[in-house]
Design an enzyme around this catalytic site. Structure first.
Site, short mmCIF file in Angstrom:
data_model
loop_
_atom_site.label_atom_id
_atom_site.label_comp_id
_atom_site.label_asym_id
_atom_site.label_seq_id
_atom_site.Cartn_x
_atom_site.Cartn_y
_atom_site.Cartn_z
N ASP A 69 -11.49 17.84 13.24
CA ASP A 69 -10.29 18.68 13.20
C ASP A 69 -10.30 19.36 11.83
OD1 ASP A 69 -7.79 19.78 12.96
OD2 ASP A 69 -6.67 17.93 13.41
N TRP A 92 -2.06 13.54 11.50
CA TRP A 92 -2.77 14.21 12.59
C TRP A 92 -3.83 13.31 13.19
CZ3 TRP A 92 0.29 17.57 14.29
CH2 TRP A 92 1.03 18.39 13.43
N LYS A 128 -3.26 28.23 10.15
CA LYS A 128 -3.35 27.87 8.73
C LYS A 128 -4.32 28.75 7.97
CE LYS A 128 -1.35 23.67 9.92
NZ LYS A 128 -1.52 22.64 10.92
C1 LIG Z 1 -1.32 21.73 11.81
C2 LIG Z 1 -2.34 20.72 12.17
C3 LIG Z 1 -2.46 20.22 13.48
C4 LIG Z 1 -1.51 20.62 14.59
O1 LIG Z 1 -1.80 21.89 15.01
P1 LIG Z 1 -1.02 22.56 16.24
O2 LIG Z 1 -1.75 23.84 16.37
O3 LIG Z 1 0.41 22.68 15.85
O4 LIG Z 1 -1.20 21.67 17.42
C5 LIG Z 1 -3.47 19.32 13.74
N1 LIG Z 1 -4.32 18.93 12.79
C6 LIG Z 1 -4.24 19.38 11.52
C7 LIG Z 1 -5.22 18.91 10.50
C8 LIG Z 1 -3.25 20.29 11.18
O5 LIG Z 1 -3.16 20.75 9.92
#
Ligand SMILES: *Cc1c(COP(=O)(O)O)cnc(C)c1O
Length: 358
Positions: free
Chosen positions: A168, A100, A192
Site C-alpha cells: 500500500d 491502515w 494523496k
Molecule cells: C489514505 C490511505 C488509505 C485509505 O485510502 P482510501 O482511498 O480512502 O480508501 C489507505 N492506506 C493508506 C496508506 C492511506 O494513506
C-alpha cells in the site's frame, strides 16, 4: 493565500488546478466538457493510455505490469487483494504499522490465514518493526510503505522467500525512487500524491495474477483479471479523476520525475524535522530512522499551548496541521506538490511561536 498541509485529499500543483478547470469548461477545444465525454471514446482512451504510460515510465516499471485505474479507494484493495490471492488454506504475512495496515489485516482474515510479521502497536506505532523473517509457504507479504497517520516510513523491504510482495503506497507513491519492480502489486488511493479522490492506482505483475485463487467465485468488480481484460473499463471509470492523475503525472515528468522530486521532498522534511528537534516546545514522536518524509507528526508536551499554536497556524493561513483524530497532536503532510516555501513559512511560524512561548 493558504499553506495546505492536508493529509488527503491534499495539495496538487497549481497548473493541475488550472488545466483541470479549463477541461471542465472546454476539453482541448472540443466544445465539450471533460465531464460530458463518454469513456469509450478515443478522447478518454487517450487519457487513460497516456496516464498508464506515464506512471509506467516514472516508476520504471517493466512490461510485466498491468496498470489499472479502479474505484473504491485503497480501502477496497484491502479486501480485493485477499479475495483474489489468499485461498482459504493459504497464509499471507502482514506487517502492522498502524491504522491502515490494521484495516488491511482485518479484511484478509476473512479469506485465509494471516501471519503477523511484526507490529509496533506497543509503542503507539511510532516505529517500523524490523528483524522479522518470512516463514516458508507464505502466499504474499503485505506492507504499508508510508504510514500516513502515524508518520513512519519504510526504507527496506522484506526478503521475499518465494512470496509475492504487495504494498500500500497510498501516501508516498511517486515521492522517491525505489525499485518498484521488486513489488508484485502496488496500490495507492490517488488523493494523496497522484491526483483527485475517486480513483485508485494499481500496478500488478502478471505473475501474481496467474496465482489467483482458482476455485473461488470472485465478483467481477473485484476481479483483477476482469479489469485487466477490460482495460480498466469494466464499468464507467472515474473519468475526471483519471484526467487529474494524467495532469499530475505530466507535471511530475516535466519536473524531471522521481529523481528530481526526491531531493526536494527530503529537503522539505529535513527543514521541518530540524526545526522540531531544535525547538523544545515541539516533540517529534517517531523513531529517528523511521521518520516519514511525507507526513511529519509531533506533539506539544505542554498541552495548554496546543490551542494557541493551532490558532496561530490558522491565522497565518496554514491548513491541515491538526493530527489525525485517532492519535491527536499535530501533523504536516509534505506531498510532492507542496512547495519548499510552505515548509519555510511553517518553520518560521514555529520558531516565532517558540520564542514567544518558550
Ligand atoms: C489514505 C490511505 C488509505 C485509505 O485510502 P482510501 O482511498 O480512502 O480508501 C489507505 N492506506 C493508506 C496508506 C492511506 O494513506
Amino acid at each position: 493565500m493558504k499553506y495546505n498541509f492536508n493529509s488527503g485529499p491534499s495539495i496538487l500543483p497549481q497548473t493541475v488546478y488550472e488545466q483541470a478547470s479549463q477541461a471542465i469548461l472546454d476539453y482541448n477545444n472540443t466544445g465539450l466538457s471533460i465531464l460530458e465525454i463518454g469513456h469509450r471514446t478515443p478522447i478518454f482512451e487517450g487519457i487513460l493510455d497516456e496516464a498508464s504510460q506515464l506512471a509506467r515510465e516514472l516508476m520504471g516499471l517493466s512490461n510485466d505490469y498491468e496498470i489499472l485505474f479502479l474505484h473504491g479507494g485503497a480501502t477496497t484493495q484491502f479486501l480485493q487483494i485477499p479475495y483474489n490471492f489468499l485461498g482459504a488454506s493459504e497464509t499471507a504475512a502482514y506487517l502492522d504499522c498502524g491504522t491502515w495496515g490494521t484495516k488491511a489485516i482485518k479484511e484478509a482474515k476473512a479469506f485465509g490465514t494471516v501471519h503477523l510479521l511484526g507490529t509496533s502497536k506497543d509503542k503507539n506505532y511510532s516505529y517500523i518493526p524490523k528483524g522479522y523473517t518470512i516463514p516458508d509457504g507464505i502466499k504474499y507479504i503485505h506492507i504499508t510503505s508510508n504510514n500516513t497517520i502515524e508518520g513512519t516510513q519504510q526504507n527496506s523491504w522484506p526478503e521475499k522467500n518465494g512470496a509475492y510482495l504487495v504494498a500500500d503506497m497510498s501516501s508516498d507513491i511517486l515521492s522517491r525512487q525505489m525499485d518498484f519492480n521488486n513489488f508484485d502489486l502496488i496500490y495507492a488511493g490517488a488523493q494523496k500524491n497522484i491526483g483527485a479522490a475517486g480513483v485508485t492506482f494499481v500496478a500488478v505483475k502478471k505473475d501474481i495474477i496467474s496465482a489467483t485463487v482458482p476455485d473461488r467465485h470472485i465478483p467481477s468488480m473485484l476481479d483483477y483479471r476482469k479489469h485487466i481484460d477490460n482495460g480498466s473499463m469494466l464499468n464507467t471509470p472515474p473519468v475526471f479523476a483519471v484526467y487529474v492523475c494524467l495532469l499530475t503525472l505530466r507535471w511530475l515528468k516535466a519536473l524531471g520525475g522521481l529523481q528530481a522530486i526526491e531531493p526536494v521532498n527530503n529537503q522539505k522534511a529535513k527543514l521541518l524535522y530540524d526545526t522540531l528537534d531544535t525547538l523544545p516546545v515541539f516533540t517529534p514522536t517517531v523513531a529517528l530512522e523511521d521518520r516519514s518524509v511525507m507526513n511529519v507528526v509531533w506533539i506539544m508536551e505542554n498541552k495548554t499551548l496546543e490551542d494557541a499554536f493551532l490558532a496561530t497556524c490558522k491565522e497565518a493561513g496554514m491548513v491541515g496541521i491538526k493530527g489525525h483524530r485517532s492519535v491527536g497532536g499535530f501533523r504536516a503532510s509534505l506531498y510532492n506538490a507542496l512547495p519548499l516555501s510552505s515548509v519555510q513559512a511553517l518553520t518560521d511560524l514555529m520558531t516565532d511561536f517558540a520564542k514567544k512561548n518558550g
